[in-house]
Design an enzyme around this catalytic site. Structure first.
Site, PDB file in Angstrom:
ATOM      1  N   ASN A  91       0.851  -1.191   0.000  1.00  0.00           N
ATOM      2  CA  ASN A  91       0.000   0.000   0.000  1.00  0.00           C
ATOM      3  C   ASN A  91       0.886   1.241   0.000  1.00  0.00           C
ATOM      4  O   ASN A  91       1.468   1.593   1.022  1.00  0.00           O
ATOM      5  CB  ASN A  91      -0.911  -0.016   1.234  1.00  0.00           C
ATOM      6  CG  ASN A  91      -1.787   1.221   1.320  1.00  0.00           C
ATOM      7  OD1 ASN A  91      -1.957   1.945   0.341  1.00  0.00           O
ATOM      8  ND2 ASN A  91      -2.332   1.472   2.498  1.00  0.00           N
ATOM      9  N   TRP A  92       0.965   1.889  -1.142  1.00  0.00           N
ATOM     10  CA  TRP A  92       1.845   3.052  -1.279  1.00  0.00           C
ATOM     11  C   TRP A  92       1.278   4.303  -0.616  1.00  0.00           C
ATOM     12  O   TRP A  92       1.973   5.301  -0.465  1.00  0.00           O
ATOM     13  CB  TRP A  92       2.101   3.349  -2.750  1.00  0.00           C
ATOM     14  CG  TRP A  92       2.835   2.279  -3.493  1.00  0.00           C
ATOM     15  CD1 TRP A  92       3.304   1.081  -2.992  1.00  0.00           C
ATOM     16  CD2 TRP A  92       3.189   2.287  -4.880  1.00  0.00           C
ATOM     17  NE1 TRP A  92       3.920   0.359  -3.980  1.00  0.00           N
ATOM     18  CE2 TRP A  92       3.862   1.074  -5.156  1.00  0.00           C
ATOM     19  CE3 TRP A  92       2.983   3.187  -5.913  1.00  0.00           C
ATOM     20  CZ2 TRP A  92       4.344   0.753  -6.425  1.00  0.00           C
ATOM     21  CZ3 TRP A  92       3.459   2.879  -7.174  1.00  0.00           C
ATOM     22  CH2 TRP A  92       4.140   1.681  -7.429  1.00  0.00           C
ATOM     23  N   LYS A  93       0.012   4.268  -0.269  1.00  0.00           N
ATOM     24  CA  LYS A  93      -0.663   5.430   0.322  1.00  0.00           C
ATOM     25  C   LYS A  93      -0.515   6.638  -0.618  1.00  0.00           C
ATOM     26  O   LYS A  93      -0.513   6.460  -1.835  1.00  0.00           O
ATOM     27  CB  LYS A  93      -0.150   5.687   1.745  1.00  0.00           C
ATOM     28  CG  LYS A  93      -0.278   4.441   2.621  1.00  0.00           C
ATOM     29  CD  LYS A  93       0.015   4.693   4.070  1.00  0.00           C
ATOM     30  CE  LYS A  93      -0.146   3.398   4.863  1.00  0.00           C
ATOM     31  NZ  LYS A  93       0.036   3.599   6.311  1.00  0.00           N
ATOM     32  N   HIS A  96      -9.475   0.953   5.195  1.00  0.00           N
ATOM     33  CA  HIS A  96      -8.176   1.166   5.831  1.00  0.00           C
ATOM     34  C   HIS A  96      -8.341   2.116   7.016  1.00  0.00           C
ATOM     35  O   HIS A  96      -9.181   3.019   6.998  1.00  0.00           O
ATOM     36  CB  HIS A  96      -7.180   1.744   4.818  1.00  0.00           C
ATOM     37  CG  HIS A  96      -5.772   1.761   5.315  1.00  0.00           C
ATOM     38  ND1 HIS A  96      -5.288   2.759   6.134  1.00  0.00           N
ATOM     39  CD2 HIS A  96      -4.745   0.888   5.130  1.00  0.00           C
ATOM     40  CE1 HIS A  96      -4.019   2.506   6.421  1.00  0.00           C
ATOM     41  NE2 HIS A  96      -3.668   1.377   5.832  1.00  0.00           N
ATOM     42  N   GLU A 149      -5.017  -4.868  10.824  1.00  0.00           N
ATOM     43  CA  GLU A 149      -4.017  -3.812  10.990  1.00  0.00           C
ATOM     44  C   GLU A 149      -4.227  -3.114  12.326  1.00  0.00           C
ATOM     45  O   GLU A 149      -5.053  -2.210  12.428  1.00  0.00           O
ATOM     46  CB  GLU A 149      -4.074  -2.820   9.829  1.00  0.00           C
ATOM     47  CG  GLU A 149      -5.485  -2.418   9.370  1.00  0.00           C
ATOM     48  CD  GLU A 149      -5.493  -1.117   8.598  1.00  0.00           C
ATOM     49  OE1 GLU A 149      -4.449  -0.736   8.064  1.00  0.00           O
ATOM     50  OE2 GLU A 149      -6.552  -0.469   8.562  1.00  0.00           O
ATOM     51  N   GLY A 168       2.761   2.648  10.934  1.00  0.00           N
ATOM     52  CA  GLY A 168       3.641   3.785  10.749  1.00  0.00           C
ATOM     53  C   GLY A 168       4.336   4.253  12.006  1.00  0.00           C
ATOM     54  O   GLY A 168       4.980   5.300  12.009  1.00  0.00           O
ATOM     55  N   SER A 206       3.501  -1.825  10.217  1.00  0.00           N
ATOM     56  CA  SER A 206       4.964  -1.746  10.288  1.00  0.00           C
ATOM     57  C   SER A 206       5.642  -3.069   9.949  1.00  0.00           C
ATOM     58  O   SER A 206       6.680  -3.416  10.519  1.00  0.00           O
ATOM     59  CB  SER A 206       5.412  -1.249  11.673  1.00  0.00           C
ATOM     60  OG  SER A 206       4.950   0.074  11.902  1.00  0.00           O
ATOM     61  N   GLY A 248       3.056  -1.164   4.354  1.00  0.00           N
ATOM     62  CA  GLY A 248       3.009   0.273   4.138  1.00  0.00           C
ATOM     63  C   GLY A 248       4.347   0.818   3.687  1.00  0.00           C
ATOM     64  O   GLY A 248       4.767   0.641   2.551  1.00  0.00           O
ATOM     65  N   GLY A 249       5.041   1.492   4.603  1.00  0.00           N
ATOM     66  CA  GLY A 249       6.283   2.182   4.259  1.00  0.00           C
ATOM     67  C   GLY A 249       7.316   1.317   3.571  1.00  0.00           C
ATOM     68  O   GLY A 249       8.002   1.765   2.637  1.00  0.00           O
TER      69      GLY A 249
END
Length: 261
Positions: free
Chosen positions: A10-12, A100, A172, A178, A218, A239-240
């Site tokens: 998920n690049w957000k 989300h 999640e 994050g 994370s 995510g990141g």
């Protein structure tokens, strides 16, 4: 029942379409084709990147898939700023994230809206990744399992057993997204097992055994191996770490039984 792992990135709200092309190329270069027999890999870019990603994936015949971060409950009409599942299907999208925690937190989305979005995705042949998860105060109170079970039921309300069998669930824990804090593998297994047990009640045992349940929060190359080794965890919503092509490829390889060679 054997479930093929899924690693979803998920690049957000990151990367323009030029950067998206570069990242997908990096992932494809870093992850040899042999791994795709044992793991499904998907990237979930912003809407503005999807067409560029589609062109690259189709043109180079890449085995990874791509998704979207949200969709409208409506097919078309006077809904400014909304994006229809029909449009996403025309772009070759496979997955669409619904519910989300950032959508729930910043846009006021509740379980009922998430269920409507999941139904809209299924209507257009898309696979919804239905997200649920608890905040820190709920976990500290010891209410996290019941909270997630209730949220799961609400987020799948109105779907038939057959439809439930076509979704992916992502657990999640909001307190881990994050923040660098990660739920332990045992924490992930506890909730994911409860999710699977509830799926058997919502649908049936066969559906519960086939639906993939992901962990998100994370996740990275250092912890994903232990997490996906759990009996009821079938991959990760990343995510990141998904913005690092090499690390994302490494995570995919680990989920496939890796390491990346």
């Amino acid at each position: 029942m054997s479930r093929k792992p899924l690693i979803a990135g998920n690049w957000k709200m990151n990367l323009n379409h030029f950067e998206a092309i570069a990242l997908v190329q990096k992932i494809a270069f870093s992850l040899p084709d042999k791994y795709f027999d044992k793991v499904d890999v998907t990237v979930i870019p912003p809407f503005t990147d999807i067409r560029s990603v589609q062109t690259l994936v189709d043109g180079d015949k890449l085995r990874l898939t791509y998704g979207a971060q949200d969709l409208s409950v409506y097919d078309s009409g006077a809904y400014t700023g909304e994006v229809s599942g029909a449009f996403l299907a025309k772009l070759g999208v496979t997955y669409v994230v619904v519910g989300h925690s950032e959508r729930r937190q910043y846009h006021g989305e509740d379980d009922a809206l998430v269920a409507a979005k999941a139904a809209a995705a299924l209507k257009h042949g898309l696979t919804p990744i239905v997200c649920i998860g608890e905040a820190l105060d709920i976990r500290e109170a010891g209410d996290h399992v019941q909270y997630n079970v209730n949220s799961l039921r609400g987020s799948l309300a109105g779907l038939s057993a057959e439809q439930v069998g076509k979704v992916v669930i992502a657990y999640e824990p909001v307190w881990a997204i994050g923040t660098g804090r990660v739920a332990s593998a045992a924490d992930a297994q506890e909730v994911c097992a409860a999710i699977r047990a509830e799926l058997a009640q919502i649908a049936n045992a066969d559906v519960a055994g086939s639906v993939r349940v992901l962990y998100g929060g994370s996740a990275n190359a250092k912890n994903v191996g232990e997490i996906v080794a759990q009996e009821d965890v079938d991959g990760a919503l990343v995510g990141g770490a998904s913005l690092d092509g090499e690390q994302f490829a490494q995570m995919s390889a680990i989920a496939a039984g890796g390491p990346l060679l």
